[in-house]
Write an enzyme that holds these catalytic residues in place. Structure first.
Site, PDB file in Angstrom:
ATOM      1  N   HIS A  34       0.871  -1.184   0.000  1.00 51.60           N
ATOM      2  CA  HIS A  34       0.000   0.000   0.000  1.00 51.60           C
ATOM      3  C   HIS A  34       0.907   1.232   0.000  1.00 51.60           C
ATOM      4  CE1 HIS A  34      -2.735  -2.887   2.154  1.00 51.60           C
ATOM      5  NE2 HIS A  34      -3.656  -2.271   1.454  1.00 51.60           N
ATOM      6  N   ASP A  68       1.851   1.956   3.566  1.00 61.15           N
ATOM      7  CA  ASP A  68       2.673   0.959   4.277  1.00 61.15           C
ATOM      8  C   ASP A  68       4.106   1.469   4.354  1.00 61.15           C
ATOM      9  OD1 ASP A  68       0.565  -0.840   4.421  1.00 61.15           O
ATOM     10  OD2 ASP A  68       1.234  -2.050   2.717  1.00 61.15           O
TER      11      ASP A  68
HETATM   12  C1  3MF Z   1      -8.295  -6.641   3.520  1.00 61.22           C
HETATM   13  C2  3MF Z   1      -7.421  -6.969   2.400  1.00 61.22           C
HETATM   14  C3  3MF Z   1      -6.514  -5.884   1.995  1.00 61.22           C
HETATM   15  C4  3MF Z   1      -6.288  -5.812   0.517  1.00 61.22           C
HETATM   16  C5  3MF Z   1      -5.333  -4.742   0.190  1.00 61.22           C
HETATM   17  C6  3MF Z   1      -5.088  -4.690  -1.287  1.00 61.22           C
HETATM   18  C7  3MF Z   1      -5.012  -5.197   3.706  1.00 61.22           C
HETATM   19  O1  3MF Z   1      -9.044  -7.686   3.924  1.00 61.22           O
HETATM   20  O2  3MF Z   1      -7.442  -8.059   1.888  1.00 61.22           O
HETATM   21  O3  3MF Z   1      -5.284  -6.079   2.685  1.00 61.22           O
HETATM   22  O4  3MF Z   1      -5.854  -7.016  -0.005  1.00 61.22           O
HETATM   23  O5  3MF Z   1      -5.840  -3.541   0.631  1.00 61.22           O
HETATM   24  O6  3MF Z   1      -5.422  -3.538  -1.827  1.00 61.22           O
END
Ligand code: 3MF
Ligand code: MG
Ligand code: MG
Length: 416
Positions: free
Chosen positions: A79, A82
């Site tokens: 992200h 992140d």
């Molecule tokens: C939440 C998710 C996310 C997505 C991520 C990809 C934090 O349940 O699965 O992980 O996969 O945002 O864009």
């Protein structure tokens, strides 16, 4: 006999020794042959949840990318926030961090395959990325455009969008048609920006992938399933529907009671299976993000048979959370290598299923069917003509379990 307490100083060695004894690990070189990606957020997950305090310390991208490289995970996903603090998005600090990421990736021979925009965590998203306030919506556009820039800079091919905050807790305040229209505006902004940057950089445009989850973090979600997203892509709201497809997540479809394999089949038929988040868990429960194959290995085998049979070439993104019982050491000693290795084993077993002579003959026989009835509109005669063949459904299911358990290779259990 009671086992003696294990001194703290010997616990990591014990874990490593038992991991070795488990055997069956693939080499990093073998692991790198598969299009498996490791998310920044999966390794950085500290074990926290609504009712849980963190159990592991924070860890940065430098160490995660290096550990992925050592394990043999050849791709990394992230992200925006992140790795870049929200307040540094779009500033020189972002450019500096992205520069450092590029270097760490190159030094370790890891590629960035996917970038995604966090539109669920920060307080600015309290009313979601398609909030009533146009300022928030413009900010959402800015964020997804910025992620497209980062993606091209890092050499990614995919951008993922998880609209988990597109919805509400309390009913009545929002008009769902407005929210969906506004959300489409953000995806359109990302695609437009992508076309621009791809042209400037002489790169192909990214594959934009929508990821559905039926519940959490909103109480009601406006795009809760992959099928809802297929309808959204085809709704006429997107200016570049051809650039937009799906990133289904295995567990997210189980969560609503769906059959992941059937979900994937519908996405394949629509030509929209771009990316796949892999993990495991339980039906109709919350998003526990368990490592692939630890709960439903037979279903996973079937999923991989389908994907291999239809030539799926996209990434397998390890979107799971190492359990909070696993230590920071265990995350890279046990969690990631075993998740990768279970995936590879299931992938290879899927290959065995596809070439198994018994399954092949049974499947061919089912497709050949029984003799044609004299009267093609005679239901009784049609039933009788196929009656004995249909037993093969159960026989195939049995054979799949035999293959999964290795019984077809002579593994036997004697009752004497
Ligand atoms: C939440 C998710 C996310 C997505 C991520 C990809 C934090 O349940 O699965 O992980 O996969 O945002 O864009
Ligand atoms: Mg996911
Ligand atoms: Mg999940």
């Amino acid at each position: 006999m009671e086992t003696m307490p294990i001194p703290e100083s010997q616990q990591q060695a014990l874990v490593s020794r038992l991991m070795k004894s488990c055997g069956g690990s693939y080499t990093p070189q073998t692991r790198r042959k598969y299009f498996i990606s490791g998310p920044q957020w999966a390794a950085a997950y500290q074990g926290q949840a609504l009712f849980h305090a963190p159990t592991r310390p924070a860890i940065g991208f430098e160490e995660i990318i290096q550990k992925y490289a050592e394990i043999g995970i050849g791709y990394w996903t992230t992200h925006d926030t992140d790795v870049i603090p929200t307040e540094a998005i779009g500033t020189e600090v972002q450019a500096e961090i992205v520069g450092r990421i590029k270097k760490v990736l190159a030094d370790n021979g890891v590629e960035c395959s996917m970038v995604t925009t966090e539109t669920f965590h920060h307080a600015v998203w309290a009313a979601g990325p398609a909030a009533e306030a146009s300022g928030v919506r413009e900010y959402a556009k800015y964020r997804v455009r910025n992620t497209v820039d980062i993606g091209h800079e890092l050499g990614a091919s995919f951008a993922v969008y998880w609209p988990g905050s597109l919805g509400y807790y309390v009913q009545g305040a929002i008009d769902e048609t407005d929210s969906l229209r506004w959300y489409a505006g953000a995806i359109n902004a990302a695609c437009d920006r992508d076309i621009e940057v791809a042209k400037q950089k002489g790169r192909p445009t990214l594959k934009h992938c929508l990821e559905a989850k039926p519940f959490e973090p909103q109480a009601e979600i406006l795009l809760p399933t992959s099928d809802a997203m297929l309808a959204f892509i085809a709704s006429g709201l997107l200016t570049h529907p051809e650039m937009v497809g799906l990133n289904p997540e295995y567990l997210h479809e189980l969560m609503w009671g769906g059959a992941p394999r059937a979900v994937l089949a519908r996405a394949l038929l629509a030509g929209k299976l771009f990316h796949f988040d892999i993990n495991d868990g339980y039906r109709l429960k919350h998003d526990v993000d368990i490592g692939v194959g630890l709960v439903n290995p037979l279903d996973w085998l079937n999923v991989l048979v389908l994907l291999r049979s239809h030539g799926y070439q996209g990434p397998f993104n390890l979107d799971y959370k190492p359990p909070r019982t696993t230590s920071a050491f265990g995350v890279f000693e046990v969690s990631f290598p075993t998740a990768v290795d279970r995936f590879i084993t299931l992938w290879e077993i899927a290959g065995e299923v596809m070439t198994d002579p018994i399954i092949k003959e049974a499947t061919d026989a089912l497709k050949a069917g029984g003799p044609a009835a004299a009267d093609p509109h005679d239901a009784e005669a049609l039933t009788k003509a196929n009656r004995e063949l249909l037993t093969l459904h159960e026989l195939i299911a049995h054979r799949l379990v035999q293959i999964l358990l290795g019984l077809h290779r002579g593994r036997v259990f004697s009752i004497v």
